[in-house]
Design an enzyme around this catalytic site. Structure first.
Site, PDB file in Angstrom:
ATOM      1  N   LYS A 223       0.805  -1.223   0.000  1.00  0.00           N
ATOM      2  CA  LYS A 223       0.000   0.000   0.000  1.00  0.00           C
ATOM      3  C   LYS A 223       0.836   1.270   0.000  1.00  0.00           C
ATOM      4  CE  LYS A 223      -4.426  -1.821   1.158  1.00  0.00           C
ATOM      5  NZ  LYS A 223      -5.439  -2.191   2.134  1.00  0.00           N
ATOM      6  N   ARG A 263      -3.323 -10.123   4.798  1.00  0.00           N
ATOM      7  CA  ARG A 263      -3.732 -10.276   3.398  1.00  0.00           C
ATOM      8  C   ARG A 263      -2.641  -9.695   2.516  1.00  0.00           C
ATOM      9  NH1 ARG A 263      -5.891  -7.025  -0.404  1.00  0.00           N
ATOM     10  NH2 ARG A 263      -7.486  -7.847  -1.805  1.00  0.00           N
TER      11      ARG A 263
END
Ligand code: PMM
Length: 284
Positions: A223, A263
């Site tokens: 991210k 995840r």
């Protein structure tokens, strides 16, 4: 270490933080868009992730990167369902990443055993009834609105307290809608209506999410905030695919902080990280 790994009714129990591998069947996801867009390539990718150490494989057909517009329902079904079916038929524990009740419902029929809705049931009023009726586990993520303008909603006084309070409200609503509380997983929603400093503060205070008394999923993989950390003050962020070592570092931290699962797009480094965290835990 802060405790609470917890158990999710209806899923296998792992003796360490679980690894959820990601297959984005999209042309435009920020980190792997277009790579697994064809059904055969996506199924192969999911099988490779499982072989490489993924305990679950999360299949999604809609990009949620900041600014993304929505995919239509038929197209999302077309992308996701054959991949879910292909992986489930090979014995993979499949989760479906969708904000649409119809996609969740078809995916469960095709073999998915977990519904991962980044909107926590807010995007589609039919989602909670569908999940309740299917009796499957449900990921409730912290979400403040669709990706098209979510960055405008990244305004917090106390990000940890607000995320905890908003997640608690969502959990209450989901349970009131008939979902078994023992099947709920919570997720702080890193990068969703959050700036890099918000993501880092949430990671520094993961143990405060344990107050919600449900297993915690942490999805930091590749991210933006990791790009910012790696770039430093002056540099430019490395591309998403060069953030897997940083992702594994977060996986080790999250595992040590009692996350139920992480995840990730690339499972090998994270599969190692959660095993190291488990070994350290066992040595205390
Ligand atoms: N992030 C993305 C997609 N799905 N699901 C959960 N539960 N939590 C997340 O933070 C999350 C998610 C966006 O990343 P990707 O599209 O690159 O996989």
């Amino acid at each position: 270490m802060s405790t609470l790994r917890g158990r999710v009714a209806g899923l296998p129990q792992w003796d360490r933080c679980a690894v959820m591998g990601v297959v984005n069947v999209t042309p435009d996801s920020f980190s792997d868009g277009g790579r697994w867009f064809d059904t055969g390539a996506a199924v192969k990718r999911g099988l490779d992730l499982a072989t490489g150490g993924a305990d679950l494989v999360d299949v999604g057909g809609e990009s949620t990167r900041p600014g993304a517009s929505r995919v239509d329902e038929d197209e999302e079904l077309r992308r996701v369902i054959p991949v879910v079916r292909g992986l489930a038929s090979e014995g993979v524990v499949v989760s479906v990443d969708t904000m649409r009740a119809s996609v969740a419902e078809h995916a469960v029929s095709a073999g998915a055993v977990l519904v991962n809705d980044v909107s926590g049931g807010l995007a589609d009023p039919a989602m909670v009834p569908v999940v309740a009726a299917a009796g499957v586990p449900f990921v409730v993520m912290h979400w403040r609105g669709f990706s098209a303008d979510m960055n405008n909603r990244a305004v917090y006084g106390d990000v940890v307290a607000e995320v905890v309070a908003e997640l608690r409200d969502r959990m209450d609503a989901v349970v009131a809608g008939g979902v078994d509380p023992e099947r709920i997983v919570i997720d702080p929603g890193l990068g969703f209506a959050k700036q890099a400093e918000h993501d880092l503060t949430l990671l520094a205070h993961l143990s405060e999410l344990h107050g919600l008394e449900r297993p915690l999923l942490v999805a930091a993989s590749r991210k933006r905030f990791l790009g910012r950390v790696l770039a430093g003050d002056e540099g430019s962020p490395p591309p998403a695919r060069e953030r897997d070592a940083a992702t594994a570092a977060v996986s080790a931290i999250a595992a040590r902080e009692g996350a139920w699962a992480v995840r990730v797009h690339e499972v090998r480094p994270t599969a190692d990280a959660v095993r190291v965290a488990r070994a350290v835990e066992g040595a205390v």
